[in-house]
Scaffold this active site. Structure first.
Site, PDB file in Angstrom:
ATOM      1  N   ASN A  89       0.868  -1.189   0.000  1.00 53.55           N
ATOM      2  CA  ASN A  89       0.000   0.000   0.000  1.00 53.55           C
ATOM      3  C   ASN A  89       0.900   1.234   0.000  1.00 53.55           C
ATOM      4  O   ASN A  89       1.496   1.569   1.015  1.00 53.55           O
ATOM      5  CB  ASN A  89      -0.886  -0.053   1.260  1.00 53.55           C
ATOM      6  CG  ASN A  89      -1.723   1.202   1.441  1.00 53.55           C
ATOM      7  OD1 ASN A  89      -1.824   2.034   0.543  1.00 53.55           O
ATOM      8  ND2 ASN A  89      -2.329   1.336   2.618  1.00 53.55           N
ATOM      9  N   TRP A  90       0.969   1.882  -1.150  1.00 52.16           N
ATOM     10  CA  TRP A  90       1.892   3.019  -1.287  1.00 52.16           C
ATOM     11  C   TRP A  90       1.314   4.308  -0.701  1.00 52.16           C
ATOM     12  O   TRP A  90       1.982   5.331  -0.680  1.00 52.16           O
ATOM     13  CB  TRP A  90       2.269   3.235  -2.767  1.00 52.16           C
ATOM     14  CG  TRP A  90       3.022   2.096  -3.382  1.00 52.16           C
ATOM     15  CD1 TRP A  90       3.481   0.977  -2.742  1.00 52.16           C
ATOM     16  CD2 TRP A  90       3.415   1.963  -4.748  1.00 52.16           C
ATOM     17  NE1 TRP A  90       4.130   0.164  -3.632  1.00 52.16           N
ATOM     18  CE2 TRP A  90       4.103   0.741  -4.872  1.00 52.16           C
ATOM     19  CE3 TRP A  90       3.254   2.750  -5.890  1.00 52.16           C
ATOM     20  CZ2 TRP A  90       4.632   0.297  -6.096  1.00 52.16           C
ATOM     21  CZ3 TRP A  90       3.776   2.317  -7.107  1.00 52.16           C
ATOM     22  CH2 TRP A  90       4.450   1.100  -7.203  1.00 52.16           C
ATOM     23  N   LYS A  91       0.081   4.254  -0.271  1.00 54.40           N
ATOM     24  CA  LYS A  91      -0.589   5.425   0.330  1.00 54.40           C
ATOM     25  C   LYS A  91      -0.405   6.659  -0.567  1.00 54.40           C
ATOM     26  O   LYS A  91      -0.322   6.513  -1.779  1.00 54.40           O
ATOM     27  CB  LYS A  91      -0.079   5.640   1.757  1.00 54.40           C
ATOM     28  CG  LYS A  91      -0.227   4.363   2.601  1.00 54.40           C
ATOM     29  CD  LYS A  91      -0.046   4.576   4.069  1.00 54.40           C
ATOM     30  CE  LYS A  91      -0.257   3.242   4.802  1.00 54.40           C
ATOM     31  NZ  LYS A  91      -0.160   3.366   6.255  1.00 54.40           N
ATOM     32  N   HIS A 105      -9.758   1.214   5.239  1.00 54.47           N
ATOM     33  CA  HIS A 105      -8.453   1.384   5.891  1.00 54.47           C
ATOM     34  C   HIS A 105      -8.624   2.373   7.048  1.00 54.47           C
ATOM     35  O   HIS A 105      -9.379   3.333   6.943  1.00 54.47           O
ATOM     36  CB  HIS A 105      -7.437   1.906   4.869  1.00 54.47           C
ATOM     37  CG  HIS A 105      -6.040   1.874   5.386  1.00 54.47           C
ATOM     38  ND1 HIS A 105      -5.570   2.822   6.275  1.00 54.47           N
ATOM     39  CD2 HIS A 105      -5.027   1.002   5.178  1.00 54.47           C
ATOM     40  CE1 HIS A 105      -4.317   2.528   6.576  1.00 54.47           C
ATOM     41  NE2 HIS A 105      -3.956   1.431   5.924  1.00 54.47           N
ATOM     42  N   GLU A 129      -5.809  -5.046  10.696  1.00 53.09           N
ATOM     43  CA  GLU A 129      -4.757  -4.051  10.896  1.00 53.09           C
ATOM     44  C   GLU A 129      -5.050  -3.284  12.177  1.00 53.09           C
ATOM     45  O   GLU A 129      -5.770  -2.272  12.154  1.00 53.09           O
ATOM     46  CB  GLU A 129      -4.743  -3.060   9.732  1.00 53.09           C
ATOM     47  CG  GLU A 129      -4.349  -3.663   8.417  1.00 53.09           C
ATOM     48  CD  GLU A 129      -3.750  -2.609   7.501  1.00 53.09           C
ATOM     49  OE1 GLU A 129      -2.599  -2.773   7.097  1.00 53.09           O
ATOM     50  OE2 GLU A 129      -4.418  -1.602   7.213  1.00 53.09           O
ATOM     51  N   SER A 177       3.068  -2.343  10.434  1.00 50.25           N
ATOM     52  CA  SER A 177       4.528  -2.327  10.596  1.00 50.25           C
ATOM     53  C   SER A 177       5.222  -3.584  10.100  1.00 50.25           C
ATOM     54  O   SER A 177       6.263  -3.982  10.639  1.00 50.25           O
ATOM     55  CB  SER A 177       4.905  -2.081  12.072  1.00 50.25           C
ATOM     56  OG  SER A 177       4.424  -0.828  12.490  1.00 50.25           O
ATOM     57  N   GLY A 201       2.657  -1.273   4.411  1.00 50.67           N
ATOM     58  CA  GLY A 201       2.645   0.156   4.095  1.00 50.67           C
ATOM     59  C   GLY A 201       4.057   0.657   3.847  1.00 50.67           C
ATOM     60  O   GLY A 201       4.622   0.449   2.771  1.00 50.67           O
TER      61      GLY A 201
HETATM   62  P1  PGA Z   1       2.560   0.118   7.784  1.00 49.64           P
HETATM   63  O1  PGA Z   1       1.115   0.383   7.122  1.00 49.64           O
HETATM   64  O2  PGA Z   1       3.087  -1.147   7.203  1.00 49.64           O
HETATM   65  O3  PGA Z   1       3.373   1.325   7.400  1.00 49.64           O
HETATM   66  O4  PGA Z   1       2.338   0.012   9.246  1.00 49.64           O
HETATM   67  C1  PGA Z   1       0.201  -0.644   6.947  1.00 49.64           C
HETATM   68  C2  PGA Z   1      -1.083  -0.063   6.394  1.00 49.64           C
HETATM   69  O5  PGA Z   1      -1.427   1.056   6.805  1.00 49.64           O
HETATM   70  O6  PGA Z   1      -1.755  -0.677   5.552  1.00 49.64           O
END
Ligand code: PGA
Length: 265
Positions: A12-14, A97, A169, A217, A238
């Site tokens: 997930n590149w956000k 999300h 999550e 994480s 993420g």
């Molecule tokens: P993260 O994000 O791996 O940076 O904790 C996960 C997510 O928000 O899908």
């Protein structure tokens, strides 16, 4: 990790990477990741980069996910993109999300409508559920997961539920919210809860076949520990998905575990 379903690794590149940067990452990932029938690697770029990335990826190696869409198929909704518009582009879509629930005020009902819209448009929903730190310390985890899950899937048939993905999550474990590491035992408890809720509503087939993945994480050092949980069908990544070495390392852990499980009697 299941012996029958391919392991899902979603990046997930956000709201990171412009079109050029996205293209560079795809190029690097393409060099490091090999096609593998037992591991499904999914990239979720920004909506802007989704189209150009779709032209660049090697489809034997990668599938695409959208990070969000609006639940109406078409109409006067300035600034929105519909699931209908994404159906040729994305195999998956992230829905619910915690960043959307917390920063954009998405309600249980908004999430439900989006899940329905995704299914209607033949895009597989990746329904994200998870409690906040406060909810966890108040002993509300069960209730939160129950409400988020059951509201979202209630309108679906058991076949539709069987096809979807649920991502657990915990908000406190997401790198930008809390970055607290979740213990495998804690995750397993919630995974079991998710499957038992589904079993109660839709029966054993749906509960066994729905893919349940973990996010929060996850990096190349931790991925193996999560993926080896019996009930874990994959990971949602993420921050570490923006780094090609880390993300390829996570995909490698998934390959290794798949091979190890193939050797089991
Ligand atoms: P993260 O994000 O791996 O940076 O904790 C996960 C997510 O928000 O899908």
């Amino acid at each position: 990790m299941s012996l029958t379903k391919p392991t899902l690794v979603i990046g997930n590149w956000k709201m990171h990477l412009n079109v050029q940067e996205a293209s560079l990452l795809v190029h690097r990932l393409g060099k490091h990741i090999k096609p593998h029938r037992d591991v499904e690697v999914v990239l979720a770029p920004s909506l802007l980069a989704l189209q150009p990335v779709s032209l660049e990826i090697d489809r034997r190696k990668f599938r695409l996910a959208a990070q969000n869409a609006f639940y109406k198929d078409e109409g006067a909704y300035t600034g929105e993109v519909s699931f209908t518009m994404l159906r040729e582009l994305a195999h998956y879509v992230l829905i619910g999300h915690s960043e959307r629930r917390i920063y954009f005020g998405e309600t249980l009902e908004n999430v439900r409508d989006k899940v329905q819209a995704a299914v209607r448009n033949e895009i597989t929903p990746v329904l994200c559920v998870g409690e906040t730190k406060q909810e966890r310390s108040d002993g509300q985890t069960r209730r939160v997961i129950h409400d988020q899950l059951t509201t979202a899937i209630m309108p679906l048939t058991s076949e539709e539920v069987e096809q979807m993905v649920v991502a657990y999550e915990p908000v406190w474990a997401i790198s930008t919210f809390g970055h607290e590491l979740a213990k495998p035992g804690e995750i397993e408890k919630v995974f079991r809860l998710i499957r038992s809720e589904i079993k109660e509503l839709y029966g054993s087939n749906a509960a066994e076949n729905v893919r349940v993945i973990y996010g929060g994480s996850v990096d190349d050092q931790l991925a193996g520990g999560y993926l080896e949980l019996d009930d874990c069908d994959g990971v949602l990544v993420g921050a570490a998905s923006l780094n090609y070495k880390q993300f390829s390392g996570i995909v490698d852990s998934a390959y290794r575990l798949e091979h190890r499980s193939e050797k089991k009697p």
